[in-house]
Write an enzyme that holds these catalytic residues in place. Structure first.
Site, PDB file in Angstrom:
ATOM      1  N   SER A 191       0.836  -1.196   0.000  1.00 49.24           N
ATOM      2  CA  SER A 191       0.000   0.000   0.000  1.00 49.24           C
ATOM      3  C   SER A 191       0.877   1.255   0.000  1.00 49.24           C
ATOM      4  O   SER A 191       1.624   1.482  -0.947  1.00 49.24           O
ATOM      5  CB  SER A 191      -0.959  -0.044   1.196  1.00 49.24           C
ATOM      6  N   ASP A 227     -10.100  -5.722  -3.238  1.00 49.21           N
ATOM      7  CA  ASP A 227      -9.549  -4.647  -2.414  1.00 49.21           C
ATOM      8  C   ASP A 227     -10.487  -3.437  -2.484  1.00 49.21           C
ATOM      9  O   ASP A 227     -10.736  -2.906  -3.568  1.00 49.21           O
ATOM     10  CB  ASP A 227      -8.158  -4.283  -2.955  1.00 49.21           C
ATOM     11  N   HIS A 252      -7.279  -6.123   0.907  1.00 51.34           N
ATOM     12  CA  HIS A 252      -6.114  -5.277   1.200  1.00 51.34           C
ATOM     13  C   HIS A 252      -5.355  -5.739   2.448  1.00 51.34           C
ATOM     14  O   HIS A 252      -4.386  -5.104   2.849  1.00 51.34           O
ATOM     15  CB  HIS A 252      -6.600  -3.833   1.404  1.00 51.34           C
TER      16      HIS A 252
END
Length: 285
Positions: free
Chosen positions: A154, A230, A263
């Site tokens: 991320s 995600d 995620h």
């Protein structure tokens, strides 16, 4: 440079350590986790050095998240890889607004060097990772500085991509999970870059992987895994922007869209072995 041991645990024949040191770049104490595989003990006795991977974590994380949740140690032990995982930002700077939101300030250093006051006195994670952490790890552990890779998740995926593209001779291999590939074009990046760097968008380009790959593609094959479930995919991550820029620039890459994955660290743990083997292959010899 002084390095305080916070904890050490035996893990897959190696040692998982957590350490603390005083950082000039970040204006205070910083913590980092270092996994030494079983091969490290013999390497130190023989005067040999092992390849090293730096992991950069995402928003809200510390050095602990990857260390505890990713399950990287088993494969790192097999492959003889040292894995370094620093914290994601300075802490306790007493800057107004530092702890008011999850995506700016504490836990959200974005792996850049801030130019706006008061953030510029401490929020210098780019210099911390590429200079200070480099020197510390090379001094204290049996790492081969000629065989380094970088990876992240991320915000940390953003960091891994940009740091690799800016320093391909230092970080020879690169991979990312769910990276923020075009921060200049998404809300997370607008907030962070505006706060740390100011409103001149030309200054943002140096920390935007999609912009960087257009100008300076590397020779390494970049591996990116992205979960199709995600919830940040369409608004914040947008891997298609990097993929298009990379194709046009001739950057070797592999973008794998993983059906059903989100995620979380469940996603990372599912594919971390692939990433470690990707780096090990690139860092041979």
């Amino acid at each position: 440079m002084e390095l305080e041991t916070v904890s050490k645990n035996r893990c897959f024949g190696g040692t998982q350590g957590v350490y603390r040191h005083d950082s000039k770049a970040c204006n205070g104490p910083m913590k980092l986790a270092v996994y030494l595989p079983p091969q490290a003990e013999q390497a130190e006795r023989d005067g040999r050095r092992l390849p090293v991977l730096t992991w950069l974590s995402g928003l809200t994380c510390t050095e602990e998240n990857f260390t505890v949740k990713a399950g990287a140690q088993r494969v790192a032990a097999e492959l003889g890889l040292i894995v370094v995982a620093p914290d994601t930002s300075p802490r306790g700077q007493n800057i107004p607004g530092e702890d008011e939101s999850y995506d700016f300030g504490s836990g959200a250093g974005f792996y850049l060097d801030a130019t706006r006051e008061p953030w510029s006195k401490a929020y210098n994670m780019y210099s911390y990772v590429t200079r200070e952490l480099q020197a510390l790890v090379a001094e204290r552990f049996p790492v081969d500085t000629a065989r380094q890779g970088i990876m992240g998740h991320s915000m940390g995926g953003h960091g891994a991509l940009t740091i690799h593209l800016k320093n391909p001779g230092t970080y020879r291999s690169c991979s990312a999970f769910s990276p923020i590939v075009a921060p200049s074009q998404v809300p997370w990046g607008h907030k962070a870059f505006g706060g740390y760097l100011g409103e001149d968008r030309a200054a943002w380009r140096q920390y935007d992987a999609t912009e960087l790959v257009r100008e300076r593609p590397s020779k390494a094959t970049i591996l990116i895994d992205q979960g199709e479930a995600d919830n940040f995919l369409s608004e914040q991550l947008r891997p298609e922007l990097f993929a298009e820029a990379a194709r046009r620039a001739g950057q070797p890459f592999e973008l794998r869209l993983q059906p059903g994955y989100d995620h979380s660290y469940f996603f990372i743990a599912s594919f971390i072995e692939d990433h470690l083997r990707h780096h090990a292959a690139a860092l041979k010899g």
